[in-house]
Design a protein around this motif. Structure first.
Motif, PDB file in Angstrom:
ATOM      1  N   LEU A   1       0.852  -1.186   0.000  1.00 17.24           N
ATOM      2  CA  LEU A   1       0.000   0.000   0.000  1.00 17.24           C
ATOM      3  C   LEU A   1       0.886   1.233   0.000  1.00 17.24           C
ATOM      4  N   SER A   2       0.514   2.246  -0.783  1.00 16.49           N
ATOM      5  CA  SER A   2       1.273   3.497  -0.811  1.00 16.49           C
ATOM      6  C   SER A   2       0.329   4.678  -0.928  1.00 16.49           C
ATOM      7  N   PHE A   3       0.777   5.830  -0.392  1.00 18.65           N
ATOM      8  CA  PHE A   3       0.019   7.079  -0.454  1.00 18.65           C
ATOM      9  C   PHE A   3       0.937   8.185  -0.954  1.00 18.65           C
ATOM     10  N   THR A   4       0.359   9.140  -1.688  1.00 20.70           N
ATOM     11  CA  THR A   4       1.088  10.324  -2.141  1.00 20.70           C
ATOM     12  C   THR A   4       0.234  11.560  -1.892  1.00 20.70           C
ATOM     13  N   LEU A   5       0.859  12.583  -1.306  1.00 21.69           N
ATOM     14  CA  LEU A   5       0.230  13.888  -1.127  1.00 21.69           C
ATOM     15  C   LEU A   5       0.994  14.908  -1.958  1.00 21.69           C
ATOM     16  N   LEU A   6       0.267  15.733  -2.684  1.00 20.22           N
ATOM     17  CA  LEU A   6       0.905  16.751  -3.533  1.00 20.22           C
ATOM     18  C   LEU A   6       0.162  18.069  -3.392  1.00 20.22           C
ATOM     19  N   ARG A   7       0.923  19.131  -3.207  1.00 22.73           N
ATOM     20  CA  ARG A   7       0.371  20.488  -3.188  1.00 22.73           C
ATOM     21  C   ARG A   7       1.164  21.291  -4.203  1.00 22.73           C
ATOM     22  N   GLU A   8       0.485  21.794  -5.245  1.00 25.74           N
ATOM     23  CA  GLU A   8       1.188  22.390  -6.376  1.00 25.74           C
ATOM     24  C   GLU A   8       0.538  23.698  -6.790  1.00 25.74           C
ATOM     25  N   GLN A   9       1.372  24.708  -7.064  1.00 27.24           N
ATOM     26  CA  GLN A   9       0.916  25.998  -7.580  1.00 27.24           C
ATOM     27  C   GLN A   9       1.289  26.096  -9.054  1.00 27.24           C
ATOM     28  N   ILE A  10       0.306  26.388  -9.919  1.00 22.68           N
ATOM     29  CA  ILE A  10       0.530  26.463 -11.362  1.00 22.68           C
ATOM     30  C   ILE A  10       0.217  27.879 -11.842  1.00 22.68           C
ATOM     31  N   ASP A  11       1.168  28.488 -12.530  1.00 21.71           N
ATOM     32  CA  ASP A  11       0.980  29.823 -13.119  1.00 21.71           C
ATOM     33  C   ASP A  11       0.977  29.701 -14.639  1.00 21.71           C
ATOM     34  N   TYR A  12      -0.058  30.268 -15.275  1.00 21.59           N
ATOM     35  CA  TYR A  12      -0.210  30.181 -16.721  1.00 21.59           C
ATOM     36  C   TYR A  12       0.286  31.462 -17.383  1.00 21.59           C
TER      37      TYR A  12
ATOM     38  N   ALA B   1      -3.751   7.066  -3.674  1.00 27.91           N
ATOM     39  CA  ALA B   1      -3.474   5.817  -2.965  1.00 27.91           C
ATOM     40  C   ALA B   1      -3.361   4.693  -3.981  1.00 27.91           C
ATOM     41  N   SER B   2      -2.457   3.752  -3.715  1.00 31.82           N
ATOM     42  CA  SER B   2      -2.244   2.627  -4.626  1.00 31.82           C
ATOM     43  C   SER B   2      -2.102   1.346  -3.818  1.00 31.82           C
ATOM     44  N   LEU B   3      -2.810   0.305  -4.243  1.00 30.10           N
ATOM     45  CA  LEU B   3      -2.738  -1.009  -3.609  1.00 30.10           C
ATOM     46  C   LEU B   3      -2.358  -2.025  -4.670  1.00 30.10           C
TER      47      LEU B   3
END
Length: 448
Positions: free
Chosen positions: A297-308, A323-325
């Motif tokens: 089992l694995s988890f990923t947290l991502l916080r991302e700022q995108i400027d166009y 999440a991935s199993l």
């Protein structure tokens, strides 16, 4: 500090474990693999292998040539492989072991011997892959522990990670445009130009990644890497190029535990023009859920700022939880389940919203060397408010089905060809974002 006696006991224990593993791997199939009595010449060659006369055995086995009976050929290949392995020539044993794994993908002894030969030959990533698949067999306790120890040793010894992908990809609608000929704005129909509608395109996909993993401690690594992902088309769709840099860390733990995090920076170009830049933070965590690491089992947290580039308003913020199993059901079958939840915040309500996706996957090894991967993804995206042009609040439903076929025995220079067939469909409350796309991918892979 560990005493000399304790250190010696640990060394002897590991040596005994490896010795027992070698006996299990090296002698059992010589008497069991063929299943029937072989010819006198075959029996003499096997006796020569067990007696240490490897040169004579190899010469005799090669002079026999391929056997018409599958059982006899498997027996000959195994004897050849064991002669090369015991003579200290793991690279010479690899072609015979590769063929045996293709013929009998559920045979744990053959797969483990291939993994050990690959490790001895310096092909540690492929060795790890086969060690992990061997977990799908009912290995004895000691042998299962030895497999875990070898996987852990490969992971900890790794100083670099690399990836490469190249493929030719004709698609029916690479730009993901609508097939509708008209749209209604303010109760008035407007006909779309052909360039704004679905059309086929041919292109190539090129991806490259490299990461350094310098050692900071026994269980801690620094991770510094960069990657490039490019999709280049012949004019039927815009080119899309993305580059990313990463600086983070990775920590090892018991029960296959992994914990990491870091900073990511990204840049994207569409048709050679700057499109967006991004920066963010991520955290990864994963571990095995059972003692033999068949389920992870694995988890990923991502916080991302995108400027166009083409927007004067403040950028977009993405918050992602994934999440991935994964489960190794057997040496021939691996299953996976993925869940992703995403929140997008933007000053424009038409660009803000929530997304959820579920991914189901299965990988199966057929007898003869054919490998098949089936992946299905179902996602839904809900926007917070209507767009300024049509006054429609988007709600999108997307389905993707991909089938990837690889043949282990068709490798050239260590790479095997890949054929991937994909079907993608999206339906939206805004007709402009409804589309269908079919794709064929022809490329190469080294993971087999």
């Amino acid at each position: 500090m560990m005493s000399w006696t304790a250190r010696r006991g640990e060394t002897l224990r590991r040596a005994a474990l490896i010795f027992v593993s070698g006996i299990v791997l090296g002698t059992l199939p010589l008497s069991h693999k063929a299943g029937a009595q072989g010819t006198d010449a075959m029996a003499r060659a096997e006796a020569q292998v067990n007696a240490g006369a490897y040169g004579e055995a190899i010469a005799a086995l090669e002079s026999m040539g391929a056997q018409p009976q599958p059982e006899a050929e498997a027996r000959r290949l195994w004897a050849l492989a064991m002669a090369h392995v015991r003579a200290g020539r793991p690279r010479a044993a690899l072609p015979h072991l590769e063929r045996l794994v293709s013929l009998a993908p559920a045979n744990a002894s053959v797969r483990l011997e291939l993994a050990a030969a690959l490790e001895s030959a310096g092909q540690t990533e492929r060795a790890r892959y086969h060690y992990a698949l061997a977990r799908g067999a009912n290995l004895s306790g000691d042998l299962a522990q030895e497999v875990d120890r070898r996987i852990d040793r490969i992971d900890r010894a790794k100083n670099w990670e690399g990836s490469f992908r190249f493929a030719y990809t004709p698609e029916s609608n690479a730009a993901r445009r609508t097939a509708a000929e008209t749209v209604v704005i303010g109760d008035l129909p407007f006909r779309l130009k052909s360039a704004s509608r679905a059309q086929p395109a041919k292109g190539v996909e090129l991806a490259f990644g490299l990461a350094a993993l310098p050692k900071l401690g026994e269980d801690l690594r620094l991770r510094f890497g960069a990657s490039l992902d490019a999709r280049l088309y012949d004019g039927g769709a815009p080119d899309d190029i993305q580059a990313r840099a990463e600086l983070g860390f990775l920590q090892f733990g018991d029960h296959r535990r992994r914990f990491g995090g870091g900073l990511i920076l990204g840049q994207r170009w569409i048709d050679s023009k700057p499109y967006s830049s991004s920066r963010g933070l991520y955290l990864n965590w994963g571990r095995a859920l059972d003692s033999r690491a068949r389920t992870n089992l694995s988890f990923t947290l991502l916080r991302e700022q995108i400027d166009y580039e083409r927007r004067t308003a403040s950028g977009t913020t993405r918050s992602v939880l994934a999440a991935s199993l994964t489960h190794i059901a057997s040496q021939r079958l691996q299953l996976s389940f993925g869940l992703q939840l995403e929140r997008t915040d933007d000053v424009l309500a038409s660009e803000a919203g929530d997304t959820g996706a579920i991914t189901l996957g299965a990988r199966y090894a057929f007898r003869g060397g054919l490998l098949a991967d089936l992946t299905m993804t179902f996602s839904r995206q809900e926007r917070d408010g209507p767009d300024s042009l049509l006054g429609i609040t988007r709600s999108d439903h997307r389905q993707n089905i991909d089938l990837k076929l690889t043949h282990r025995d068709w490798a050239v220079g260590g790479f095997a060809p890949v054929l991937e067939l994909g079907v993608e469909k999206q339906r939206s409350t805004n007709t402009l974002y409804s589309y269908d796309n079919q794709r064929i991918l022809i490329g190469v892979t080294r993971r087999f």
